[in-house]
Design an enzyme around this catalytic site. Structure first.
Site, PDB file in Angstrom:
ATOM      1  CG  HIS A 182      32.627  39.412  39.542  1.00 39.27           C
ATOM      2  ND1 HIS A 182      32.908  38.641  37.572  1.00 39.27           N
ATOM      3  CD2 HIS A 182      32.191  38.667  40.171  1.00 39.27           C
ATOM      4  CE1 HIS A 182      31.989  37.643  38.272  1.00 39.27           C
ATOM      5  NE2 HIS A 182      31.823  38.014  40.029  1.00 39.27           N
TER       6      HIS A 182
ATOM      7  N   GLY B 218      33.298  38.090  49.729  1.00 35.50           N
ATOM      8  CA  GLY B 218      34.128  37.345  48.470  1.00 35.50           C
ATOM      9  C   GLY B 218      34.136  35.590  49.017  1.00 35.50           C
TER      10      GLY B 218
ATOM     11  N   GLY C  13      34.365  31.961  48.001  1.00 34.59           N
ATOM     12  CA  GLY C  13      36.286  31.211  47.541  1.00 34.59           C
ATOM     13  C   GLY C  13      36.684  32.019  46.080  1.00 34.59           C
ATOM     14  CE  LYS C  14      32.603  35.002  42.657  1.00 35.58           C
ATOM     15  NZ  LYS C  14      32.165  35.995  41.887  1.00 35.58           N
ATOM     16  CB  ILE C  15      38.908  36.786  49.496  1.00 36.31           C
ATOM     17  CG1 ILE C  15      38.811  37.583  48.184  1.00 36.31           C
ATOM     18  CG2 ILE C  15      40.031  37.326  50.670  1.00 36.31           C
ATOM     19  CD1 ILE C  15      37.836  39.050  49.380  1.00 36.31           C
TER      20      ILE C  15
END
Length: 335
Positions: free
Chosen positions: A267, A303, A307-309
Site C-alpha cells: 500500500h 488499484g 487511481g493508484k494504478i
C-alpha cells in the site's frame, strides 16, 4: 424442442488468439527455452510470462536512457527466505530505485549477515521448539541466539544514532536510520555483508522505507534500550519519510511497482503513486485472495479504481508463492 445433441454440440464462433501450448522436450535443451513457453501454457504460468514481458519492457526503457523509477516492496518472509540474496543483487546492480519493506525485512537482513537461518520442516512440535529457543518461519528455523547476537550490535548502533540526533538537533527518519544501519554494517561486519540488502542500499544510495520500523525485533531492542537507560530522546521519524516517498513517485517520469506479498509495503508504494496519477507498470506476486476485501488481496484492477494504478498501465498479478516464481522472473529478465 431443441435436441439434446444440438444443446451439447452447440455451434461456436471461431476466436483468434494465442494457442495454448507447452514445451516439447525433444525440442528444448535448457530451462530458459522452457520458460519461453510460459505465456502460452495458461493459468499462472501465463501470468508469470506476462510479468517477464512487463519487467523486460521497463529494463529496455531504462537501458535506452528513459526514466522509469522502480519501486520494490516486500514483506519480511521474503527476506526470511533465500529471496534475500536476489533482492540484494538487484540493488547492487542498480535495478531498483526505491524499497519499501517491514521491520522484519530490515532486521532479518542484518541478522543473516551475522548468522544464517536454517532449513527446517513445517511439521514439528512447536512447544518443544519453544523450549529449545528455536523460532519457526514456515519451514525455516531461526535459533534465538540470532536475536541475542543482533542486540549486541543494535545497542551500540542506537547509541550512535542518539548522538547523531543530538548533534543535528532532530531525529533521523526511518529511511535515514536504515541507511545508517548500512553504514554500520560496512564498518563492523565482514564479507557476509556483501549479500545484504541494507548494505547494498547504503552503497548504492537506494532509500529503504519502513513505516512500521518498530513492529519487530528492532522495536524490541528499542524497548530494552529505552527501559534500561530511561531514554526518551531516541526517536525515529516516520512522518517526514512519507513526504520523501511520495515525492519519489511524484517527480518520476514513469514508475514501475514490483510487489512481493501484500500488507504495508504494497500500500505504501501504490499510495505514493496515487499522487502522480498512478503507477505505469505493476507486477504483484501474492497468495492473498480478494474475497475478504483486504489490501493484501486486492488485485491491480482494484488499484485502478483508486487511481493508484493508471487505467492504461501494464500490470499483472501472479497468484503464487514468491519463492517459486521470483527467481525465474529475475533470471529471465536480467539474463
Amino acid at each position: 424442442m431443441t435436441e439434446p445433441k444440438d444443446i451439447v454440440l452447440k455451434e461456436s464462433e471461431e476466436i483468434e488468439g494465442t494457442p495454448i501450448e507447452g514445451p516439447w522436450l525433444d525440442e528444448v535443451r535448457i530451462l530458459e527455452e522452457v520458460i519461453d513457453y510460459y505465456h502460452r501454457i495458461g493459468f499462472q504460468a501465463t501470468h508469470l510470462g506476462r510479468a517477464i514481458e512487463i519487467w523486460k519492457k521497463v529494463e529496455e526503457k531504462r537501458a535506452s536512457g528513459e526514466e522509469v523509477r522502480v519501486f520494490l516492496g516486500y514483506t519480511s518472509n521474503i527476506v526470511s527466505s533465500g529471496l534475500r540474496e536476489l533482492i540484494a543483487w538487484l540493488v547492487k546492480e542498480g535495478k531498483v530505485d526505491v524499497i519499501v519493506t517491514t521491520a522484519g525485512g530490515v532486521e532479518e537482513d542484518f541478522i543473516k549477515a551475522l548468522k544464517p537461518f536454517i532449513l527446517g520442516d513445517w511439521y514439528v512440535n512447536d512447544a518443544e521448539m519453544r523450549e529449545k529457543g528455536i523460532n519457526r518461519i514456515g519451514n525455516i528455523f531461526v535459533p534465538n541466539d540470532r536475536y541475542i547476537e543482533f542486540e549486541k550490535y543494535m545497542i551500540p548502533f542506537f547509541e550512535r544514532v542518539l548522538e547523531m540526533e543530538k548533534e543535528r538537533g532532530k531525529p533521523l527518519t526511518a529511511s535515514e536510520f536504515i541507511y545508517e544501519m548500512g553504514r554500520f554494517m560496512d564498518e563492523k561486519l565482514g564479507k557476509e555483508k556483501e549479500r545484504s540488502i541494507i548494505y547494498w542500499a547504503y552503497k548504492r544510495n537506494v532509500p529503504i522505507f519502513c513505516p512500521a520500523i518498530t513492529d519487530g525485533s528492532i522495536g524490541d531492542m528499542l524497548y530494552f534500550f529505552k527501559e534500561e537507560r530511561g531514554d526518551r530522546e531516541l526517536i525515529i521519524d516516520v512522518a517526514n519519510d512519507i513526504v520523501k516517498l511520495n515525492n519519489l513517485a511524484v517527480t518520476a517520469k514513469e514508475t514501475a511497482s514490483i510487489i512481493l506479498g501484500g500488507s504495508l509495503p504494497k500500500h505504501a508504494i501504490i499510495n505514493a503513486n496515487l499522487f502522480r496519477g498512478g503507477t505505469d507498470y505493476a507486477i504483484y506476486v501474492t497468495t492473498a485472495i480478494p474475497w475478504d476485501g483486504s489490501l493484501s488481496g486486492a488485485p491491480p484492477s482494484e488499484g485502478v479504481s483508486w487511481g493508484k494504478i493508471r487505467a492504461k498501465a501494464d500490470y499483472v498479478e501472479i497468484w503464487a508463492d514468491a519463492t517459486l516464481v521470483f527467481p525465474v522472473l529475475v533470471w529471465k529478465v536480467m539474463r
